[in-house]
Write a protein that holds these residues in place. Structure first.
Motif: not given
Lengths: 378, 73
Positions: B8-12, B14-15, B17-18, B29, B39-42, B64
């Motif tokens: 849903r978000t870029t931050a998710e 990135m979480a 990938e981390r 990704l 939602g998110c483009g990734l 998430a």
């Protein structure tokens, strides 16, 4: 130059901050706007900074940290994004204009405002929060540390009052983030507003807002988010909800390097050192006849700030003499905290503020005290 | 066919990938394929047989996601 204006911005940054910004400027794409490595590298660095800030503030997850340009943007977002006409809000006389002006703006839009007064040493009475609570009280907005006196607020105590009455606690950590332990969960802070360029020792143009799970903040800005392109509304999921537009990825890369330095060094080490400088300076200047120091120095825990005046001299003249004759950089005049100046009785004279950082030395403290000694004798 | 996990978000993203990098889990990704609404483009793209391990990893680390697809990439 002996730079003692660190409460305005820390001039000297940790090694690695400038290099991280330069590296970002030459390699970083736009976070969330593509899946190529340039964009992903931006997202990676930004996410790492979120994780570090979450560890620092115990926000409840990296997603709870949104980046802003500065504490002012964060405070505007927090205040305007939670209060509505008919709500009552409590704040203090310690606050900076970045809290007061948005609150006055909300007052003109039908929000009721109570300001807890401060005494002549800049102290507040904590019982006053409790006494001010009404049926329609929605929030307490309170600074964690005064930018003028350096007094630190017992924010956990304010948090427990807010919690007992079901109020939101919006804390302004502009002067304390990166120096004092801040635990949003333990201290009952619902929204933490901070800047990146003071105690966090990152570049200007970086800041943030940490929002606890379950707290909804309406965005100040809406627009591009890199997600949900076809939705007419800005996404409401943190951190995107409060991050419309391209982030300052280059600045955040610098902030990330500064946060790494803070983690390695330890806040306790930084705080103890800064406080040693501040107390040494305070001890030296209080021994000089004709110097008035403001704030509460009986409390051990305080920001590394000493604001003072020399006799009845204009604080601007004193600050100018310190710089032109001794090369010592301070800030004079009014410090964007009008109610605090009223409580201290310094509206006319202003005050000369000396503020110390981890990169100052005891020699610089002695030089500043010696300069003041000479100026006070003139 | 590939496994595609959306966020849903870029931050998710990135979480994800981390955690996957730390745990040396399968995938990378990618931009979300047109056939998927997200939602998110990734999105996280991995081999279909990695699904169970990735779901387990996400549960363990509190990552998430929005949805999980099997599609041609």
């Amino acid at each position: 130059m002996i730079y003692l204006d660190n409460a305005a911005t820390t001039l000297r940054k940790p090694e690695g901050v400038a290099a991280a910004v330069a590296q970002a400027l030459t390699s970083m794409g736009n976070s969330g706007r593509g899946a190529h490595d340039a964009a992903l590298d931006a997202s990676r660095v930004i996410y790492e900074a979120r994780e570090r800030l979450d560890r620092l503030f115990h926000a409840g997850g990296a997603q709870r940290i949104a980046f802003t340009a500065n504490a002012t943007q964060s405070l505007n977002t927090a205040i305007k994004g939670t209060l509505r006409s008919g709500d009552h809000v409590i704040t203090t006389a310690l606050e900076h204009n970045s809290v007061l002006r948005p609150l006055y703006e909300m007052q003109a839009r039908g929000v009721e405002l109570t300001v807890i007064p401060a005494d002549t040493k800049g102290r507040i009475r904590y019982e006053a929060f409790e006494e001010a609570v009404r049926g329609n009280t929605r929030a307490i907005v309170c600074t964690h540390g005064s930018n003028l006196t350096g007094n630190v607020t017992d924010i956990a105590r304010v948090g427990s009052i807010a919690g007992a009455h079901g109020l939101l606690l919006i804390a302004d950590a502009s002067q304390t983030a990166g120096v004092f332990d801040i635990d949003m969960q333990r201290m009952g802070i619902d929204i933490l507003c901070f800047t990146g360029h003071k105690g966090l020792m990152g570049p200007q143009g970086t800041g943030g807002i940490a929002v606890r799970e379950g707290v909804h903040v309406r965005p100040l800005l809406t627009g591009g988010s890199g997600i949900m392109t076809y939705s007419r509304e800005h996404p409401d999921r943190m951190p995107t909800a409060l991050e419309a537009g391209t982030l300052n990825g280059h600045g955040i890369a610098g902030l990330n390097a500064a946060l790494a330095f803070l983690e390695e060094t330890g806040l306790d080490v930084i705080r103890r050192y800064e406080q040693a400088l501040m107390h040494a300076f305070h001890d030296a200047v209080t021994a000089i006849p004709g110097i008035t120091v403001y704030g509460d120095f009986e409390e051990e825990e305080r920001c590394a700030i000493v604001s003072l005046n020399v006799r009845d001299y204009d604080s601007a003249e004193v600050s100018d003499a310190l710089y032109t004759q001794y090369g010592i950089a301070t800030r004079p005049g009014a410090h964007c905290a009008p109610l605090m100046h009223q409580a201290l009785g310094t509206v006319e004279q202003g005050a000369v503020r000396f503020s110390f950082s981890y990169f100052n030395t005891m020699d610089e403290v002695h030089a500043a005290a010696a300069a003041l000694r000479e100026l006070a004798m003139e | 066919m590939r496994l595609v996990i959306t966020f849903r978000t870029t931050a998710e993203a990135m979480a994800m990938e981390r955690v996957c990098r730390e745990q040396q889990a399968d995938g990378r990704l990618i931009p979300v394929p047109r056939s998927i609404s997200a939602g998110c483009g990734l999105a996280w793209c991995a081999a279909p047989q990695s699904e169970e391990a990735l779901m387990q990893l996400m549960r363990e680390h509190g990552v998430a996601c929005e949805a999980v697809y099997s599609c041609l990439v």
